[in-house]
Motif scaffolding. Structure first.
Motif, PDB file in Angstrom:
ATOM      1  N   GLY A  55       0.779  -1.220   0.000  1.00 43.56           N
ATOM      2  CA  GLY A  55       0.000   0.000   0.000  1.00 43.56           C
ATOM      3  C   GLY A  55       0.819   1.282   0.000  1.00 43.56           C
ATOM      4  O   GLY A  55       0.258   2.376  -0.018  1.00 43.56           O
ATOM      5  N   GLN A  56       2.133   1.153  -0.004  1.00 40.57           N
ATOM      6  CA  GLN A  56       3.000   2.334  -0.002  1.00 40.57           C
ATOM      7  C   GLN A  56       2.828   3.095  -1.323  1.00 40.57           C
ATOM      8  O   GLN A  56       2.485   2.504  -2.344  1.00 40.57           O
ATOM      9  CB  GLN A  56       4.455   1.896   0.181  1.00 40.57           C
ATOM     10  CG  GLN A  56       5.470   2.991   0.289  1.00 40.57           C
ATOM     11  CD  GLN A  56       5.238   3.951   1.430  1.00 40.57           C
ATOM     12  OE1 GLN A  56       4.607   4.976   1.224  1.00 40.57           O
ATOM     13  NE2 GLN A  56       5.706   3.607   2.613  1.00 40.57           N
ATOM     14  N   HIS A  57       3.083   4.380  -1.294  1.00 37.86           N
ATOM     15  CA  HIS A  57       2.960   5.191  -2.504  1.00 37.86           C
ATOM     16  C   HIS A  57       3.931   4.690  -3.579  1.00 37.86           C
ATOM     17  O   HIS A  57       5.116   4.475  -3.303  1.00 37.86           O
ATOM     18  CB  HIS A  57       3.247   6.663  -2.206  1.00 37.86           C
ATOM     19  CG  HIS A  57       2.247   7.279  -1.295  1.00 37.86           C
ATOM     20  ND1 HIS A  57       1.010   7.680  -1.730  1.00 37.86           N
ATOM     21  CD2 HIS A  57       2.289   7.550   0.027  1.00 37.86           C
ATOM     22  CE1 HIS A  57       0.324   8.172  -0.714  1.00 37.86           C
ATOM     23  NE2 HIS A  57       1.082   8.108   0.368  1.00 37.86           N
ATOM     24  N   GLU A  58       3.419   4.537  -4.769  1.00 35.07           N
ATOM     25  CA  GLU A  58       4.205   3.993  -5.882  1.00 35.07           C
ATOM     26  C   GLU A  58       5.424   4.856  -6.196  1.00 35.07           C
ATOM     27  O   GLU A  58       6.525   4.334  -6.383  1.00 35.07           O
ATOM     28  CB  GLU A  58       3.306   3.863  -7.109  1.00 35.07           C
ATOM     29  CG  GLU A  58       3.920   3.104  -8.250  1.00 35.07           C
ATOM     30  CD  GLU A  58       2.911   2.813  -9.351  1.00 35.07           C
ATOM     31  OE1 GLU A  58       3.362   2.352 -10.416  1.00 35.07           O
ATOM     32  OE2 GLU A  58       1.696   3.028  -9.183  1.00 35.07           O
ATOM     33  N   ASP A  59       5.240   6.172  -6.238  1.00 36.56           N
ATOM     34  CA  ASP A  59       6.372   7.043  -6.568  1.00 36.56           C
ATOM     35  C   ASP A  59       7.447   7.000  -5.488  1.00 36.56           C
ATOM     36  O   ASP A  59       8.636   7.068  -5.788  1.00 36.56           O
ATOM     37  CB  ASP A  59       5.915   8.475  -6.843  1.00 36.56           C
ATOM     38  CG  ASP A  59       5.152   9.112  -5.697  1.00 36.56           C
ATOM     39  OD1 ASP A  59       4.690   8.402  -4.785  1.00 36.56           O
ATOM     40  OD2 ASP A  59       4.996  10.349  -5.720  1.00 36.56           O
ATOM     41  N   TYR A 101       3.106  -3.130  -8.149  1.00 33.61           N
ATOM     42  CA  TYR A 101       2.553  -4.293  -7.444  1.00 33.61           C
ATOM     43  C   TYR A 101       2.371  -4.002  -5.955  1.00 33.61           C
ATOM     44  O   TYR A 101       1.288  -4.216  -5.401  1.00 33.61           O
ATOM     45  CB  TYR A 101       3.466  -5.504  -7.647  1.00 33.61           C
ATOM     46  CG  TYR A 101       3.139  -6.667  -6.746  1.00 33.61           C
ATOM     47  CD1 TYR A 101       1.901  -7.311  -6.844  1.00 33.61           C
ATOM     48  CD2 TYR A 101       4.042  -7.122  -5.803  1.00 33.61           C
ATOM     49  CE1 TYR A 101       1.593  -8.370  -6.009  1.00 33.61           C
ATOM     50  CE2 TYR A 101       3.736  -8.185  -4.975  1.00 33.61           C
ATOM     51  CZ  TYR A 101       2.514  -8.807  -5.078  1.00 33.61           C
ATOM     52  OH  TYR A 101       2.198  -9.857  -4.254  1.00 33.61           O
ATOM     53  N   LEU A 102       3.421  -3.516  -5.313  1.00 30.31           N
ATOM     54  CA  LEU A 102       3.348  -3.265  -3.871  1.00 30.31           C
ATOM     55  C   LEU A 102       2.328  -2.180  -3.535  1.00 30.31           C
ATOM     56  O   LEU A 102       1.621  -2.276  -2.529  1.00 30.31           O
ATOM     57  CB  LEU A 102       4.731  -2.890  -3.335  1.00 30.31           C
ATOM     58  CG  LEU A 102       5.786  -3.991  -3.422  1.00 30.31           C
ATOM     59  CD1 LEU A 102       7.150  -3.454  -3.029  1.00 30.31           C
ATOM     60  CD2 LEU A 102       5.398  -5.183  -2.558  1.00 30.31           C
ATOM     61  N   HIS A 103       2.244  -1.172  -4.376  1.00 27.98           N
ATOM     62  CA  HIS A 103       1.275  -0.099  -4.158  1.00 27.98           C
ATOM     63  C   HIS A 103      -0.159  -0.626  -4.172  1.00 27.98           C
ATOM     64  O   HIS A 103      -1.012  -0.165  -3.423  1.00 27.98           O
ATOM     65  CB  HIS A 103       1.451   0.985  -5.229  1.00 27.98           C
ATOM     66  CG  HIS A 103       0.371   2.007  -5.225  1.00 27.98           C
ATOM     67  ND1 HIS A 103       0.255   2.951  -4.232  1.00 27.98           N
ATOM     68  CD2 HIS A 103      -0.658   2.222  -6.083  1.00 27.98           C
ATOM     69  CE1 HIS A 103      -0.804   3.717  -4.491  1.00 27.98           C
ATOM     70  NE2 HIS A 103      -1.368   3.295  -5.601  1.00 27.98           N
ATOM     71  N   GLY A 104      -0.415  -1.601  -5.012  1.00 31.62           N
ATOM     72  CA  GLY A 104      -1.763  -2.138  -5.158  1.00 31.62           C
ATOM     73  C   GLY A 104      -2.183  -3.116  -4.084  1.00 31.62           C
ATOM     74  O   GLY A 104      -3.356  -3.503  -4.023  1.00 31.62           O
ATOM     75  N   GLY A 107      -2.680  -2.453   2.462  1.00 32.49           N
ATOM     76  CA  GLY A 107      -1.654  -2.171   3.463  1.00 32.49           C
ATOM     77  C   GLY A 107      -2.225  -1.809   4.812  1.00 32.49           C
ATOM     78  O   GLY A 107      -3.416  -1.520   4.945  1.00 32.49           O
ATOM     79  N   THR A 108      -1.357  -1.795   5.786  1.00 32.71           N
ATOM     80  CA  THR A 108      -1.751  -1.420   7.144  1.00 32.71           C
ATOM     81  C   THR A 108      -1.054  -0.142   7.587  1.00 32.71           C
ATOM     82  O   THR A 108      -1.012   0.163   8.770  1.00 32.71           O
ATOM     83  CB  THR A 108      -1.424  -2.557   8.143  1.00 32.71           C
ATOM     84  OG1 THR A 108      -0.018  -2.818   8.111  1.00 32.71           O
ATOM     85  CG2 THR A 108      -2.196  -3.820   7.823  1.00 32.71           C
ATOM     86  N   LEU A 109      -0.498   0.595   6.617  1.00 37.59           N
ATOM     87  CA  LEU A 109       0.155   1.854   6.962  1.00 37.59           C
ATOM     88  C   LEU A 109      -0.882   2.859   7.424  1.00 37.59           C
ATOM     89  O   LEU A 109      -1.971   2.943   6.876  1.00 37.59           O
ATOM     90  CB  LEU A 109       0.874   2.414   5.727  1.00 37.59           C
ATOM     91  CG  LEU A 109       2.031   1.589   5.190  1.00 37.59           C
ATOM     92  CD1 LEU A 109       2.471   2.134   3.833  1.00 37.59           C
ATOM     93  CD2 LEU A 109       3.186   1.614   6.162  1.00 37.59           C
ATOM     94  N   VAL A 110      -0.533   3.598   8.465  1.00 42.07           N
ATOM     95  CA  VAL A 110      -1.437   4.626   8.979  1.00 42.07           C
ATOM     96  C   VAL A 110      -0.671   5.903   9.204  1.00 42.07           C
ATOM     97  O   VAL A 110       0.535   5.897   9.450  1.00 42.07           O
ATOM     98  CB  VAL A 110      -2.110   4.190  10.305  1.00 42.07           C
ATOM     99  CG1 VAL A 110      -3.022   3.016  10.097  1.00 42.07           C
ATOM    100  CG2 VAL A 110      -1.088   3.883  11.366  1.00 42.07           C
ATOM    101  N   LEU A 111      -1.387   6.999   9.131  1.00 44.75           N
ATOM    102  CA  LEU A 111      -0.806   8.307   9.410  1.00 44.75           C
ATOM    103  C   LEU A 111      -1.170   8.659  10.836  1.00 44.75           C
ATOM    104  O   LEU A 111      -2.351   8.691  11.209  1.00 44.75           O
ATOM    105  CB  LEU A 111      -1.357   9.357   8.438  1.00 44.75           C
ATOM    106  CG  LEU A 111      -0.906  10.779   8.677  1.00 44.75           C
ATOM    107  CD1 LEU A 111       0.602  10.895   8.464  1.00 44.75           C
ATOM    108  CD2 LEU A 111      -1.642  11.730   7.772  1.00 44.75           C
TER     109      LEU A 111
END
Length: 113
Positions: A55-59, A101-104, A107-111
């Motif tokens: 879920g990390q940002h692709e860029d 792939y990873l972006h799609g 994810g469990t990332l939170v702000l």
């Protein structure tokens, strides 16, 4: 009007081409065993200091992998012996594909505020 639509179609096709292919990225991530450190779901790394990638940002992923490929001595590079060795064989397209792939992935990332 037809010229505007044709120009828009060209721009859309360039944007689609510029990005990564998630299916190819999945194959590359498996081939290079990214899960062995970052977890099979890319949310549960084997060490808490390793990043969650799902879920990390692709860029951001493209920039980070490219920086590891440049190494610590390169311009805007990152020095890490493990990641440097892992990304060395990757092409620019491999990096874009893995990032897509990873972006799609969910994810469990939170702000945190």
């Amino acid at each position: 009007m037809k010229k505007i639509l044709a120009a828009a179609a060209v721009l859309v096709s360039f944007n689609a081409f510029a990005g990564g292919n998630a299916e190819a990225g999945k194959a590359a991530a498996e081939k290079y065993n990214c899960f062995s450190c970052h977890g099979k779901d890319y949310n549960t790394p084997i060490d808490p200091s390793y990043p969650k990638l799902a879920g990390q940002h692709e860029d951001y992923l493209v920039a980070a992998l490219t920086a590891y490929k440049r190494g610590g001595d390169g311009a805007n590079g990152r020095g890490n012996a493990i990641m440097g060795a892992q990304v060395k064989p990757l092409s620019g397209q491999d990096i874009k594909d893995i990032a897509a792939y990873l972006h799609g992935l969910p994810g469990t990332l939170v702000l945190r505020k």
